[in-house]
Structure formats: C-alpha cells, structure tokens
Design an enzyme around this catalytic site. Structure first.
Site, PDB file in Angstrom:
ATOM      1  N   ASP A 172      73.096  75.805  53.257  1.00 26.27           N
ATOM      2  CA  ASP A 172      73.638  77.041  52.690  1.00 26.27           C
ATOM      3  C   ASP A 172      75.151  77.056  52.876  1.00 26.27           C
ATOM      4  O   ASP A 172      75.651  77.000  54.003  1.00 26.27           O
ATOM      5  CB  ASP A 172      73.003  78.238  53.400  1.00 26.27           C
ATOM      6  CG  ASP A 172      73.388  79.574  52.784  1.00 26.27           C
ATOM      7  OD1 ASP A 172      74.013  79.567  51.711  1.00 26.27           O
ATOM      8  OD2 ASP A 172      73.063  80.621  53.372  1.00 26.27           O
TER       9      ASP A 172
ATOM     10  N   ASP B 110      74.557  77.723  45.647  1.00 25.46           N
ATOM     11  CA  ASP B 110      75.112  77.417  46.971  1.00 25.46           C
ATOM     12  C   ASP B 110      74.042  77.159  48.032  1.00 25.46           C
ATOM     13  O   ASP B 110      74.341  77.124  49.217  1.00 25.46           O
ATOM     14  CB  ASP B 110      76.042  78.542  47.429  1.00 25.46           C
ATOM     15  CG  ASP B 110      75.318  79.877  47.560  1.00 25.46           C
ATOM     16  OD1 ASP B 110      74.258  80.042  46.923  1.00 25.46           O
ATOM     17  OD2 ASP B 110      75.808  80.760  48.284  1.00 25.46           O
ATOM     18  N   GLU B 111      72.795  76.977  47.609  1.00 25.95           N
ATOM     19  CA  GLU B 111      71.709  76.724  48.556  1.00 25.95           C
ATOM     20  C   GLU B 111      70.811  75.601  48.054  1.00 25.95           C
ATOM     21  O   GLU B 111      70.466  75.574  46.867  1.00 25.95           O
ATOM     22  CB  GLU B 111      70.839  77.968  48.742  1.00 25.95           C
ATOM     23  CG  GLU B 111      71.516  79.163  49.351  1.00 25.95           C
ATOM     24  CD  GLU B 111      70.545  80.325  49.465  1.00 25.95           C
ATOM     25  OE1 GLU B 111      69.604  80.240  50.273  1.00 25.95           O
ATOM     26  OE2 GLU B 111      70.725  81.306  48.721  1.00 25.95           O
TER      27      GLU B 111
END
Length: 414
Positions: free
Chosen positions: A9, A111-112
């Site tokens: 993350d 973003d993960e």
C-alpha cells in the site's frame, strides 16, 4: 506450507507521487514535509481533498472533505492539483518491481496490490518484504507499507497498522494483540454509519465484534452482519487474482469546471476535452465502447445522468464525443453546470468488427485520423496536437487529469 500474502500500500499515494514528481523536476520543497493536500483546483479552490500529508493531519484535515473546509482549518495549506496520468505511470513502475518478486499480482487499486508469495517461507517473509519496501523507496522515491499474513484480509489490515514505510505481520495468532483492540471502524468494510450502530449495541472494538454471537449480528444486519463477523475473526478465503484475469467492464472520466458554465458550446468543449483524455485510454486498452453515459452536476449540486447505446461499438473520439454532446443537449435544463463526466460500458475487443455491406468511408477516415493523432501525441507530447476549438476557449484541451511527461527515475520501468 502456509500460504503467504503481501499487501503493498503506497503511503499517501497521490500526495507522495506529486511530491516525488516535483522533486525530480527541480523543486526544493517536499510536499510530504508540510501541511499539503492533493485535490480540486488550487486557483478556484473548488473540489475535495483526495490525499493529505502527515503534517496536515494535526489540523484535523480529512480525505473527502471540501477544499473550503480544509482551508478553514489551515489557511496556509498547500494545494496541488491531481496528475492522474503520472499516477498511472508511478503505479505501473511499482508493479514492474513487484513482478520480480511474484508472478501473481492483483491490483486492488491504483496504489494497492496483493502479492501471492507462497514460494517463500513464513520465517523469511519479513526480510523479503523489508527488502521490497526499501527498494521501492530507493528506486522510485516513494514509500509503501507491506502487510503480511496468510490471507488477503489480514494482510490488508496489517498494512494499515502503523504508517509510513513499515512492514507488519498479522497472523491469526497475532489478532488478539494487534487487531482486536482496534476501534470498530478500523475493520475492513465497516463504515462510519455501521460503526455508529455497533457502538449503540456496546460494540466498540474489533475484538468485541469478534466475540459477539454471529447469529445476533445476522439478525441485525443480515448477510452483511455475517460478513463483518467473519472478518473480525479473520475468516476470509479469497485468492490473489492475477492482474489481467478480470475483464475490464467500463471506463470513465470527469472534471469539476473552473467556474460554473452556462453556455452550451463551452459545455460541449468540456465534454470533448474529457474525451480527448478518455478515448485514447480506450484505444490503448484495445477496447471499443457500445454504451456511453453523460453525467451533469449543476451549481446547486443536483445531478442527472443519461446513457445511449450505439448501433455499433466504437473507439472514435469524434463519433463518441458527438454522441456525448447529443446526450448533453437532451438532458441539460439550461442551469449553470459545475461538473461533467463521461463513462463507457459494454466494452468490446477493438479488433472484432461487424462487417457491413455498405462501407463507411467517413468512419475509416476518422479511424486513421485517431491513429495519427495518438502517434503524434505519444512521440511529441499531448500538447503537440490539439483541436482548434480549444485555441480561444476557457476550456483546457485535456480534462479529467493533468497530462505529464515521463516519470524521470522510472524510465527503466515504463
């Protein structure tokens, strides 16, 4: 052997990526070290907070609140606009590194990512994750948290335990110490409204939820109650789905206008500018769209949407935007417009084509024109070729994300 799952993350992704971009392009100011946010338009101060720096937290600034509200809390707040195309490059660069550690990567969001790390031993997981985290920081300039567990849920919960730039484990035997004391709203899939209802039932922590009779929760919340009961006890069995196995079902883009627009031509230009950003993405993904939707939000925040299904799927900017403008004309009531958006659905493979007994030479010309425009913009930049309608218009040639040049330190990954 127990399966090992990583959840990677990015810390304050949009803010971090903006900060690294600026530093790589000569700025001496690191946005991550001052009260700063990403979101909206810095000049008009319209929009919402998309991401915030750690120093901004002490002012009580929250993701999702309006820029006006954030500025009331911190008048000296630094506001920077989002750069969506650059975010995609940063995300892709990170995934390129992740692929060197695992062949099975699931992008949960921009973003993960989840990583199936079943090929490593449990006792090696922390050192491998630490090396991965440090490498991303050194090569790409931004930090990540890595959560480690035997399942996706606990790995995701682990990555949120303490930030930034940390590695955390959360195995089932660690839940009573690390997860159960956390407030109930920290559990994945428990939002503010559910948390409020649970507190009225004297359930304040994840541990208290885990020890509540599942049948009682089912009576109160039905299937959702069963789900959060399982999550509180770490019960979840989904597998990491390799990127590319999930079919793309839709695509969209939108923009908040610099000021309320009251004339039809300017609104048409906004739709076209959104299309100039969105439709090339459609072509790049190898897709054509058959259904198109247009969304209008007026100055009083009321909204309306309308969709249209085309006779044939298309990836032509001109054809799709002509249909978008026609939809706008059908539903616009003449009131000032604050926000416009376009989305595509019923996506099909662009290389599948319905043949016609009567060739459409106009469509062939538009297809060749799009190909040439894509090639010129790819080689010389987006601004190398813009439509003449934007020359004397208050509307930018590209909306719904600022187009940037390549992420300098990421060239080897792009």
């Amino acid at each position: 052997m127990e399966r090992i799952i990583f959840h990677v993350d990015v810390n304050s992704a949009y803010l971090s990526w903006n900060a690294v971009w600026d530093l790589q392009h000569g700025s001496s100011l690191d946005l991550r070290t001052i009260p700063s946010i990403v979101g909206g338009d810095p000049e008009s101060r319209h929009g919402i907070v998309l991401a915030k720096s750690l120093p901004s937290k002490k002012y009580g600034i929250k993701t999702g609140e309006t820029l006006f509200s954030a500025l009331m809390k911190c008048p000296d707040l630094k506001i920077v606009p989002p750069r969506y195309s650059m975010y995609l490059k940063a995300s892709d660069a990170m995934v390129e590194i992740l692929r060197e550690y695992s062949p099975v990567i699931e992008r949960y969001s921009i973003d993960e990512c989840f990583m199936d790390m079943c090929h490593i031993r449990k006792e090696d997981a922390v050192s491998v994750a630490t090396g991965l985290k440090d490498r991303i920081l050194e090569e790409l300039g931004f930090s990540v948290n890595v959560g480690i567990s035997t399942g996706k849920l606990l790995a995701k919960m682990a990555s949120d335990l303490q930030k930034p730039n940390k590695v955390h484990t959360l195995y089932k035997e660690e839940m009573p110490l690390k997860m159960w004391p956390l407030p109930i709203e920290d559990l994945f899939m428990v939002g503010p409204r559910t948390a409020e209802k649970l507190r009225k039932m004297n359930i304040h922590t994840i541990g208290q939820l885990a020890n509540t009779d599942p049948s009682f929760l089912y009576e109160r919340f039905k299937k959702y109650g069963h789900m959060i009961s399982c999550y509180a006890r770490g019960i979840e069995s989904s597998t990491v789905k390799n990127e590319g196995t999930v079919e793309m079902k839709g695509m969209g883009n939108s923009t908040t206008l610099p000021f309320d627009f009251s004339d039809r031509i300017s609104c048409h230009n906004v739709l076209l500018s959104i299309g100039e950003t969105l439709v090339p993405r459609l072509r790049s993904a190898g897709k054509k769209a058959k259904t198109l939707s247009v969304h209008i939000r007026y100055s009083d925040f009321t909204s309306i949407s309308m969709q249209s299904t085309l006779p044939f799927s298309s990836d032509s900017t001109s054809l799709l935007m002509e249909e978008a403008c026609a939809l706008f004309d059908k539903m616009w009531n003449g009131e000032p417009v604050r926000h416009l958006g376009i989305s595509f659905a019923q996506l099909e493979d662009r290389f599948r084509e319905q043949l016609s007994l009567f060739p459409d030479h106009k469509s062939d010309k538009m297809k060749k024109m799009d190909q040439v425009m894509d090639l010129i913009r790819k080689n010389f930049g987006e601004e190398a070729l813009i439509r003449a309608t934007f020359l004397h218009s208050p509307v930018r040639a590209f909306s719904g994300g600022v187009v940037e040049k390549d992420y300098i330190f990421m060239n080897s990954h792009l």
